[in-house]
Design a protein around this motif. Structure first.
Motif, PDB file in Angstrom:
ATOM      1  N   LEU A  87       0.841  -1.198   0.000  1.00 15.21           N
ATOM      2  CA  LEU A  87       0.000   0.000   0.000  1.00 15.21           C
ATOM      3  C   LEU A  87       0.880   1.254   0.000  1.00 15.21           C
ATOM      4  O   LEU A  87       1.728   1.430   0.865  1.00 15.21           O
ATOM      5  CB  LEU A  87      -0.905   0.006   1.232  1.00 15.21           C
ATOM      6  N   SER A  88       0.682   2.097  -0.980  1.00 12.53           N
ATOM      7  CA  SER A  88       1.370   3.391  -0.974  1.00 12.53           C
ATOM      8  C   SER A  88       0.393   4.451  -1.463  1.00 12.53           C
ATOM      9  O   SER A  88      -0.723   4.140  -1.880  1.00 12.53           O
ATOM     10  CB  SER A  88       2.613   3.347  -1.869  1.00 12.53           C
ATOM     11  N   GLN A  89       0.819   5.692  -1.404  1.00 16.25           N
ATOM     12  CA  GLN A  89      -0.089   6.806  -1.740  1.00 16.25           C
ATOM     13  C   GLN A  89      -0.706   6.624  -3.124  1.00 16.25           C
ATOM     14  O   GLN A  89      -0.011   6.289  -4.082  1.00 16.25           O
ATOM     15  CB  GLN A  89       0.682   8.110  -1.723  1.00 16.25           C
ATOM     16  N   THR A  90      -1.992   6.879  -3.211  1.00 15.75           N
ATOM     17  CA  THR A  90      -2.680   6.754  -4.494  1.00 15.75           C
ATOM     18  C   THR A  90      -3.837   7.756  -4.552  1.00 15.75           C
ATOM     19  O   THR A  90      -4.400   8.126  -3.515  1.00 15.75           O
ATOM     20  CB  THR A  90      -3.232   5.324  -4.678  1.00 15.75           C
ATOM     21  N   SER A  91      -4.169   8.152  -5.749  1.00 16.27           N
ATOM     22  CA  SER A  91      -5.337   9.032  -5.917  1.00 16.27           C
ATOM     23  C   SER A  91      -6.609   8.217  -6.100  1.00 16.27           C
ATOM     24  O   SER A  91      -7.690   8.786  -6.246  1.00 16.27           O
ATOM     25  CB  SER A  91      -5.135   9.942  -7.136  1.00 16.27           C
ATOM     26  N   ASP A  92      -6.456   6.892  -6.094  1.00 12.58           N
ATOM     27  CA  ASP A  92      -7.619   6.023  -6.266  1.00 12.58           C
ATOM     28  C   ASP A  92      -7.994   5.392  -4.915  1.00 12.58           C
ATOM     29  O   ASP A  92      -7.378   4.400  -4.497  1.00 12.58           O
ATOM     30  CB  ASP A  92      -7.291   4.929  -7.281  1.00 12.58           C
ATOM     31  N   PRO A  93      -8.991   5.945  -4.240  1.00 15.60           N
ATOM     32  CA  PRO A  93      -9.353   5.406  -2.919  1.00 15.60           C
ATOM     33  C   PRO A  93      -9.850   3.966  -2.989  1.00 15.60           C
ATOM     34  O   PRO A  93      -9.798   3.245  -1.996  1.00 15.60           O
ATOM     35  CB  PRO A  93     -10.476   6.329  -2.440  1.00 15.60           C
ATOM     36  N   GLY A  94     -10.299   3.556  -4.165  1.00 19.29           N
ATOM     37  CA  GLY A  94     -10.741   2.175  -4.339  1.00 19.29           C
ATOM     38  C   GLY A  94      -9.607   1.197  -4.051  1.00 19.29           C
ATOM     39  O   GLY A  94      -9.816   0.132  -3.466  1.00 19.29           O
ATOM     40  N   ILE A  96      -7.144   1.674  -1.992  1.00 18.06           N
ATOM     41  CA  ILE A  96      -6.885   1.667  -0.543  1.00 18.06           C
ATOM     42  C   ILE A  96      -7.870   0.717   0.146  1.00 18.06           C
ATOM     43  O   ILE A  96      -7.486  -0.126   0.965  1.00 18.06           O
ATOM     44  CB  ILE A  96      -7.013   3.095   0.047  1.00 18.06           C
ATOM     45  N   SER A 100      -7.097  -2.926   2.001  1.00 19.59           N
ATOM     46  CA  SER A 100      -7.502  -3.128   3.394  1.00 19.59           C
ATOM     47  C   SER A 100      -8.340  -4.403   3.527  1.00 19.59           C
ATOM     48  O   SER A 100      -8.129  -5.202   4.453  1.00 19.59           O
ATOM     49  CB  SER A 100      -8.294  -1.896   3.851  1.00 19.59           C
ATOM     50  N   ALA A 171     -20.683   6.716   9.477  1.00 22.25           N
ATOM     51  CA  ALA A 171     -19.591   5.938  10.045  1.00 22.25           C
ATOM     52  C   ALA A 171     -18.753   6.747  11.025  1.00 22.25           C
ATOM     53  O   ALA A 171     -18.508   7.925  10.821  1.00 22.25           O
ATOM     54  CB  ALA A 171     -18.700   5.443   8.912  1.00 22.25           C
ATOM     55  N   LEU A 173     -15.322   6.263  13.858  1.00 28.90           N
ATOM     56  CA  LEU A 173     -14.321   5.489  14.568  1.00 28.90           C
ATOM     57  C   LEU A 173     -14.092   6.232  15.875  1.00 28.90           C
ATOM     58  O   LEU A 173     -13.413   7.232  15.912  1.00 28.90           O
ATOM     59  CB  LEU A 173     -13.040   5.428  13.733  1.00 28.90           C
ATOM     60  N   VAL A 205      -4.991  -1.459  12.561  1.00 29.50           N
ATOM     61  CA  VAL A 205      -5.211  -0.122  12.001  1.00 29.50           C
ATOM     62  C   VAL A 205      -5.501  -0.153  10.497  1.00 29.50           C
ATOM     63  O   VAL A 205      -6.365   0.570  10.007  1.00 29.50           O
ATOM     64  CB  VAL A 205      -3.983   0.777  12.285  1.00 29.50           C
ATOM     65  N   ILE A 206      -4.797  -0.987   9.767  1.00 25.42           N
ATOM     66  CA  ILE A 206      -4.991  -1.025   8.322  1.00 25.42           C
ATOM     67  C   ILE A 206      -6.146  -1.955   7.943  1.00 25.42           C
ATOM     68  O   ILE A 206      -6.997  -1.613   7.126  1.00 25.42           O
ATOM     69  CB  ILE A 206      -3.702  -1.516   7.602  1.00 25.42           C
TER      70      ILE A 206
END
Lengths: 227, 358
Positions: A87-94, A96, A100, A171, A173, A205-206
């Motif tokens: 997992l690294s930075q991405t502009s696609d939240p899908g 992420i 997970s 939602a 947390l 956490v992830i």
């Protein structure tokens, strides 16, 4: 008397036996057969309530055991993490969310036989309960209700997802009380404490899964969530 | 007959003109100096509501008046489900104008945010739940107030201690001071964070969580802003007390801030484009100068309120008050008495008469 001072005195009094040289409790054997034990290393942390970095989780056998059980979890986690994309930075939240979910599924499969108490062993539970009770004793009913206002009401299950939908709103947390965090033993970066229902949970956490939980220790009834 | 037809047409033109004038954004109360640090503040925004879109449009209008190159978020960035389409609907579309202009958003996490948002590139969190960034003489500290563990506290202590910035600005979700009826001040967090802020010269803090706008009177020398109504709004939820300097809980709002050397100017803009609060906070002086367009008073650390007097700049000191008189009294309280002993509430373009060129 100022609240922080009163709070500190209450906690020190309540924890007197735990922090004043009580002989260590026997170390129970690990409860997860697939996770082999490693030698524990107790950390020597000062026992002060209000100083930054202070903790009431004084070094003792129970916390050495806690650390050992967490290391077993991390070993399993590390092993299965290799099977899912990094997992690294991405502009696609899908991506992420998908990563997970994959990690959660892999951990769940690897720990499918694990039951409540794998990490919160009886000795660890006793110490954590003592800390939680002392912290709760130092708070007013209003403070306790405030701390639990965002907490979802449903009971946790080991390997289950931490619920991110609340009946009272979107939602959430639930935040964890900062002063209580200062009292509890430190956790590795990938695991955190949260309340869920009436339990204290260890949450990945992830992967957003409940690693283990300690039932019936919440300082007040869960409020179910607020916006 | 022709004349009869012309009159209604003329009236329509006049009405249309009046309406378009009313729709014009209010002039900025920021000096908008070249080279200053300018940033926006939003919070509790990501619900995809019409309200969020409306206030985001006004935010873009403020950008057109005085461009800022970054936005800090005080959490609750995405409410509800966090699927790819939610990020589009609740963040990327409403803030498209700014994103297209290259404005960088630097998010902090709220209780409705999955900590995995740190991997979402447009939030510029560098994969961290808490982090710091520096712009000229300003250092920002994005904190994760949902989980303030010892590791984070130690990190904050070290970062603040080693900071060479003139302005140290922490921002995070849960307010240490708030007059909110729903949440209010986060006492537990305050007991842990406030001593760290005081030890290291923090003067301004931005938070959200309560769904309104509030500026507190300085608490132990620190100004606390609650900016939690960019999407969500809890109407009439401010329970005004001695804590409140000014507040706005009847509409959504965003903030635009400009830091020029020793002065922090800010304006808070409602979803209908009105400036509901604007002032200047001088560094090291615990007194805001409401509506100052030109400059804050010079830095005089430790100066008691009673002896405070703004020093005139070569152009003279200029004030512009933009609120109803009743609100002005509430907002300015003592500072207005100090600045305007004659009791003239309308201080628009007041010149320094002691200067021959004024």
């Amino acid at each position: 008397m100022r609240r922080p001072v009163r709070h500190a005195l209450c906690i020190v009094a309540a924890l007197g036996t735990a922090v004043c040289g009580k002989s260590p409790e026997p170390v129970p054997t690990p409860t997860v057969a697939s996770e082999s034990p490693k030698p524990a290393q107790a950390t020597a942390t000062p026992v002060t309530r209000d100083s930054p970095g202070g903790t009431l989780a004084a070094p003792n056998a129970a916390f050495a055991e806690f650390k050992r059980q967490l290391e077993l979890y991390l070993a399993v986690r590390e092993k299965v993490e290799g099977s899912v994309p990094k997992l690294s930075q991405t502009s696609d939240p899908g991506k992420i969310a998908a990563r997970s979910a994959l990690l959660a599924a892999a951990i769940q499969a690897a720990r499918k036989d694990v039951r409540q108490g794998a990490i919160f062993t009886p000795a660890v539970s006793a110490e954590i309960r003592r800390i939680l009770a002392a912290d709760a004793a130092a708070r007013t009913p209003a403070e306790k209700a405030h701390l639990m206002a965002e907490v979802p009401g449903q009971p946790p299950t080991v390997n289950g997802l931490y619920p991110t939908d609340s009946p009272k709103g979107p939602a959430a947390l639930a935040s964890f009380p900062a002063k209580l965090l200062a009292l509890l033993p430190e956790l590795p970066e990938s695991v955190e404490y949260r309340f869920l229902g009436h339990s204290l949970v260890l949450r990945d956490v992830i992967a957003n899964i409940v690693v283990d939980y300690l039932p019936n220790v919440a300082p007040a009834r869960p409020g179910g969530g607020l916006e | 007959m022709t004349r009869l037809r012309t009159v209604p047409t003329l009236l329509m033109v006049l009405m249309a003109g009046a309406m378009s004038l009313a729709a014009l954004p209010q002039a900025p109360s920021l000096p908008c100096r070249p080279g200053s640090v300018k940033f926006g503040v939003i919070g509790d925004f990501g619900d995809g509501s019409k309200g969020e879109y409306a206030v985001a449009a006004k935010f873009a209008e403020r950008y057109a008046l005085c461009a800022f190159d970054m936005v800090i978020t005080v959490g609750d960035n995405i409410y509800g489900s966090e699927r790819a389409q939610d990020f589009v609907k609740k963040f990327e579309t409403p803030f498209k104008t700014l994103l297209d202009k290259g404005v960088k958003f630097h998010a902090s996490l709220g209780n409705h945010d999955d900590p995995n948002q740190r991997f979402y590139k447009p939030f510029n969190m560098g994969e961290k739940r808490y982090y710091t960034l520096t712009r000229k003489n300003v250092q920002f500290f994005a904190l994760d107030s949902t989980y303030m563990d010892r590791k984070q506290l130690d990190w904050l202590e070290d970062e603040l201690k080693s900071s060479k910035a003139e302005w140290k600005i922490p921002y995070f979700h849960h307010p240490l001071y708030s007059s909110g009826g729903a949440h209010g001040s986060s006492i537990d967090l305050r007991d842990v964070l406030e001593p760290v802020f005081l030890r290291h010269g923090v003067q301004v803090v931005f938070s959200g969580h309560d769904h309104f706008y509030e500026r507190t009177k300085p608490q132990k020398g620190i100004y606390y802003f609650v900016a939690g109504s960019t999407g969500k709004l809890r109407v009439d939820n401010v329970q005004k007390s001695a804590l409140t300097a000014t507040s706005f809980d009847t509409g959504r709002a965003v903030m635009v801030v400009e830091i020029a050397d020793d002065a922090m100017f800010f304006e808070t803009v409602s979803q209908d484009g009105k400036v509901v609060d604007s002032a200047c906070i001088p560094r090291g002086v615990d007194l805001p100068v409401s509506g100052s367009r030109e400059r804050c008073p010079p830095r005089k650390p430790g100066m008691p309120l009673e002896s405070f007097e703004p020093e005139a700049s070569p152009e003279g000191v200029s004030f512009e008050l933009r609120m109803p008189v009743s609100q002005k009294i509430d907002v300015l309280s003592k500072s207005l008495v100090e600045l305007d002993p004659a009791g003239t509430l309308e201080l628009e373009e007041k010149k320094d008469k002691s200067r021959p060129d004024a």
